[in-house]
Design an enzyme around this catalytic site. Structure first.
Site: not given
Length: 686
Positions: A94, A364
């Site tokens: 690159e 309960s």
């Protein structure tokens, strides 16, 4: 003649002098322009280099359970954590002069301009790594002179304000490799299922060739073109003396195995759990939503992925196909770590989470807190009260409170706390509520961490005050944890992309219950699974007792609209609620059994590979074989159950040897209870 020659020479000297002066002026202007341009870019300061990065969510074992991003799957890694072969290959193909230029390469630019002029198109590019990085950060990919000029300006700004290594790191973390993978780490994971630091020369050279044309040079779409591009990359590395020709040939011949790991953009495990994590990150930690979604955070949570999957599987199997819904939480009582959470049968992003948002009557399941308060106020496991239809006065109201038992089953006799809890006798519970004071239950629930307010009303003993699943599970964790309260934790820590800790959560502990009474209460909660206690009615956990293969304690609860089961082992507390969102009545008996079925099967499967740990009693408790019906010491005349007492509170009398002795014992207990209770009722009505 000589004069003519002199004139010609003079004209030539003047031309050369003019040309030199023009060149000098041009150089001065160019130098001034360059200085002005550099000064301008320097004056603009460093451009921001933040980019969208994948936020990763980890479970309790540091496995990835989810990730988020805005369409750009990217994991940021430092340059030191990237394979040197990747760095060398990228620079070679690159921008081989990357470490020499100031952000642009004049020679490459001039060549590209001439080529574009000859072709009449903008087909040739000469972008350096810095320019490409600038384009990735700030610009689009249009081939226009304006974009190229802006690209040059941004490149200069980057070079003027950042080190070369920072620019290279940024480029490798932002460049697109195709298939939704942005940055070398995401590409390495997608193509080879490994970290970028572990890439071989062959793999690195293949990936380095892709950014020139991700749709052309991906080996997953066109391996032939990709191999040609790889050869170009390897040749450039040889030319730049980064590798030898022999190494290049070997890398080119190496057979590459592609994994093509798909990227999961949705939550992988526990979507309702992720909703809670996201809410806490935003509303409790103050982190901006955009930073969470794509800020590259590392969020370490408490979720156990395997437990979560088992919970979801069992819920899918057990839940009917009607509109019955579920809330589910499993938590480690020692740490407060939430291990699994389900907020409904079908997850909707941002939808209603029944595990943490639904406020429902717990029935309960409230009784263990009530009976712990009774133990603090002098009750024991063998304290007896009469189970019979009873009207209870309500202060300031003319109508009494008249609770019922399931199917109106009353013992019509005295029962112990052991039986009261195992059978879930409502009369015993409300009587206890009155005896210890209507404010006591609320004080106990606040102590163990419940946030919801428990009203000082007779019906609160039977769970009429609304709560959510998470707080109930947290409250029960105090029983499983020897009386220590913890806080439910979802997030262990959060790190930014640099690995810096933004937030860290540590378990907290507070002794809120007496360890001796806590164990007694825990032991009493094992009775609901003991079918040998069956008498005037059945134990409430009898239907799931065959599923349980380890020591467990818990309590079920039900109202006309809600069904609950909360139970625990020393390692895990799990709570399940089922009901309808519109609070309609439970339709069938099967509806009310789902919570127990889910709880029992999950507890066994979740702990299948864990030790079967018993509940360990404190040393200074007394353990005796006691008749659970009378509360008297067992002998040859009655069966016994091992029962625990604080020293000095244990029974001293044995079961009577004849019916006459039994009647006399019952008569004494009756007179004692009625004397106390009648005095209390008179006091209430004064």
């Amino acid at each position: 003649m000589q004069v003519v020659l002199n004139r010609k020479r003079r004209r030539q000297r003047n031309k050369w002098r003019l040309a030199f002066r023009l060149l000098l002026v041009f150089l001065l202007l160019a130098s001034g322009s360059a200085v002005a341009l550099l000064s301008y870019t320097r004056m603009l300061g460093p451009p921001p280099i933040q980019v969208s990065q994948t936020t990763v969510i980890y479970g309790d074992n540091n496995e990835i359970i989810g990730e988020t991003h805005h369409g750009e799957n990217r994991y940021w890694v430092s340059l030191s954590d990237i394979s040197q072969d990747v760095i060398d290959a990228t620079i070679s193909v690159e921008d081989r002069k990357f470490f020499q230029h100031l952000g642009f390469d004049p020679k490459r630019i001039a060549g590209a301009i001439l080529a574009n002029i000859r072709s009449g198109e903008k087909s040739q590019g000469a972008s350096t790594i810095t320019q490409q990085y600038a384009r990735n950060l700030y610009l689009n990919h249009e081939k226009t002179w304006t974009r190229k000029w802006n690209e040059l300006l941004y490149a200069l700004r980057l070079e003027m304000n950042y080190e070369k290594e920072e620019i290279l790191e940024g480029y490798l973390n932002t460049v697109y490799y195709g298939h939704g993978a942005y940055g070398i780490e995401a590409a390495s994971a997608h193509f080879f299922d490994k970290d970028s630091r572990d890439l071989t020369l062959a793999e690195a050279s293949m990936l380095a060739g892709i950014p020139k044309g991700p749709s052309y040079y991906s080996p997953l779409t066109n391996e032939e073109l990709a191999k040609k591009r790889q050869k170009v990359v390897l040749f450039s590395m040889v030319e730049n003396e980064m590798i030898t020709q022999q190494e290049a040939d070997a890398a080119f011949e190496e057979e590459l195995i592609y994994i093509e790991r798909p990227h999961q953009t949705l939550d992988k495990v526990g979507p309702y759990f992720h909703d809670v994590v996201h809410y806490q990150l935003v509303h409790q930690l103050g982190i901006e939503p955009d930073l969470i979604e794509a800020g590259g955070l590392q969020v370490y949570t408490t979720l156990d992925a395997e437990m979560q999957k088992k919970a979801e599987k069992i819920i899918e199997q057990e839940m009917p196909t009607n509109e019955l819904e579920i809330g589910f939480v499993a938590m480690d009582p020692k740490t407060g770590y939430v291990k699994a959470l389900v907020g409904g049968k079908q997850h909707v992003q941002g939808g209603f989470n029944r595990a943490v948002q639904a406020q429902r009557q717990p029935g309960s399941t409230m009784k263990p807190f009530l009976y712990y308060g009774a133990l603090e106020n002098g009750f024991t496991a063998t304290t007896t009260l009469k189970s019979e239809k009873t009207d209870f006065p309500i202060d300031g109201q003319s109508e009494p409170y008249s609770p019922d038992n399931f199917n109106s089953n009353f013992a019509e006799d005295y029962i112990t706390m052991i039986q009261a809890l195992a059978f879930s006798d409502n009369i015993y519970a409300v009587k206890t509520h009155y005896f210890i004071g209507l404010d006591t239950l609320g004080e106990i629930t606040r102590r163990v961490g419940l946030k919801s307010t428990i009203q000082p009303h007779p019906s609160s003993a039977l769970g009429s005050s609304s709560v959510n699943v998470l707080e109930m599970v947290n409250g029960y964790s105090a029983f499983a944890n020897g009386g220590f309260k913890t806080e439910p934790l979802f997030i262990k820590k959060v790190e930014n992309i640099k690995g810096e800790i933004l937030f860290e959560n540590k378990p907290t502990y507070e002794q809120v219950l007496d360890p001796e009474l806590t164990f007694i209460m825990t032991d009493l909660m094992t009775a609901m699974f003991d079918r040998q206690l069956n008498d005037y009615t059945s134990v409430t956990g009898g239907s799931v007792a065959p599923f349980i293969k380890r020591p467990v304690a818990g309590k079920s609860g039900s109202t006309s609209t809600d069904s609950w089961m909360i139970g625990f082992t020393p390692q895990l507390v799990t709570g399940v609620w089922v009901g309808y969102d519109d609070s309609r009545r439970l339709q069938t008996k099967g509806d009310s059994q789902v919570s127990k079925q889910v709880w029992a099967k999950f507890t066994e499967e979740a702990l299948a590979n864990e030790l079967k740990l018993p509940f360990q009693p404190p040393r200074n408790l007394t353990a005796l074989e006691v008749d659970p019906k009378t509360g008297l010491l067992a002998n040859e005349n009655c069966t016994g159950r091992l029962t625990y007492f604080v020293k000095g509170t244990e029974p001293t009398e044995s079961c009577p040897s004849s019916e006459k002795e039994m009647e006399e014992t019952v008569q004494e207990e009756s007179e004692e209870e009625h004397s106390i209770f009648k005095r209390f009722l008179r006091w209430m009505n004064e």
